[in-house]
Write an enzyme that holds these catalytic residues in place. Sequence first.
Site, PDB file in Angstrom:
ATOM      1  N   GLU A  78       0.823  -1.209   0.000  1.00 22.71           N
ATOM      2  CA  GLU A  78       0.000   0.000   0.000  1.00 22.71           C
ATOM      3  C   GLU A  78       0.857   1.258   0.000  1.00 22.71           C
ATOM      4  O   GLU A  78       2.066   1.215   0.225  1.00 22.71           O
ATOM      5  CB  GLU A  78      -0.922   0.007   1.225  1.00 22.71           C
ATOM      6  CG  GLU A  78      -1.961  -1.095   1.175  1.00 22.71           C
ATOM      7  CD  GLU A  78      -2.930  -1.072   2.329  1.00 22.71           C
ATOM      8  OE1 GLU A  78      -3.932  -1.800   2.233  1.00 22.71           O
ATOM      9  OE2 GLU A  78      -2.709  -0.350   3.327  1.00 22.71           O
TER      10      GLU A  78
ATOM     11  N   CYS B  11      -1.189  -4.731  -6.012  1.00 21.95           N
ATOM     12  CA  CYS B  11      -1.794  -5.974  -5.535  1.00 21.95           C
ATOM     13  C   CYS B  11      -0.765  -7.103  -5.496  1.00 21.95           C
ATOM     14  O   CYS B  11       0.212  -7.102  -6.243  1.00 21.95           O
ATOM     15  CB  CYS B  11      -2.939  -6.393  -6.451  1.00 21.95           C
ATOM     16  SG  CYS B  11      -4.323  -5.236  -6.487  1.00 21.95           S
TER      17      CYS B  11
ATOM     18  N   CYS C  67      -6.032  -7.119 -11.833  1.00 16.48           N
ATOM     19  CA  CYS C  67      -5.219  -8.339 -11.781  1.00 16.48           C
ATOM     20  C   CYS C  67      -5.746  -9.381 -12.758  1.00 16.48           C
ATOM     21  O   CYS C  67      -4.962 -10.087 -13.405  1.00 16.48           O
ATOM     22  CB  CYS C  67      -5.178  -8.896 -10.361  1.00 16.48           C
ATOM     23  SG  CYS C  67      -4.216  -7.845  -9.239  1.00 16.48           S
TER      24      CYS C  67
ATOM     25  N   GLU D 259      -1.084 -10.162  -6.549  1.00 13.29           N
ATOM     26  CA  GLU D 259      -1.061 -10.927  -7.791  1.00 13.29           C
ATOM     27  C   GLU D 259      -0.155 -10.264  -8.824  1.00 13.29           C
ATOM     28  O   GLU D 259       0.672 -10.913  -9.468  1.00 13.29           O
ATOM     29  CB  GLU D 259      -2.473 -11.072  -8.370  1.00 13.29           C
ATOM     30  CG  GLU D 259      -3.444 -11.797  -7.463  1.00 13.29           C
ATOM     31  CD  GLU D 259      -4.244 -10.854  -6.564  1.00 13.29           C
ATOM     32  OE1 GLU D 259      -3.644  -9.929  -5.954  1.00 13.29           O
ATOM     33  OE2 GLU D 259      -5.460 -11.035  -6.467  1.00 13.29           O
TER      34      GLU D 259
ATOM     35  N   CYS E  31      -8.744  -8.761  -8.094  1.00  8.88           N
ATOM     36  CA  CYS E  31      -9.489  -7.596  -8.571  1.00  8.88           C
ATOM     37  C   CYS E  31      -9.508  -7.603 -10.099  1.00  8.88           C
ATOM     38  O   CYS E  31      -8.835  -8.407 -10.757  1.00  8.88           O
ATOM     39  CB  CYS E  31      -8.865  -6.309  -8.035  1.00  8.88           C
ATOM     40  SG  CYS E  31      -7.312  -5.828  -8.848  1.00  8.88           S
TER      41      CYS E  31
END
Length: 133
Positions: free
Chosen positions: A44, A53, A93, A55, A90
């Site tokens: 983050e 992310c 991804c 992934e 998401c």
Amino acid sequence: MNHQELYTLAESARNRAYAPYSHFTVGAALLSKAGKVYLGCNIENAAYGAVMCAERTAFFTAICEGERDFAAIAVAGGREGEAGDVCAPCGICRQVMAEFCASDFEIVLGPESDIKVYRLDEILPLSFTKENL
């Protein structure tokens, strides 16, 4: 490598996540067709648009190392300090997966006690790929 082992690696990658804002940690374990595993965790940033992310971290690491052929990815996520739960990729991804993976690429989701496996074409129907250009 079986699905359970891959998911366990994703759970271990959660411990490396940097999630001081959401406190939602995610780990990913990306399996190449050659059997090599690339780990990723979410990272983050105070400027939320700069978040990465788990992934994509795994994919971009693998690609940077020259890998292009992928078999499966396991994703584990949940509130910091709690057991993992279902944590589906998401949309961004999923689009990255569509760029680098065949429609039968496997997505392994937990929780660890109830592993489920989906194909990319199941979680991203009607994807936009190079064939659309």
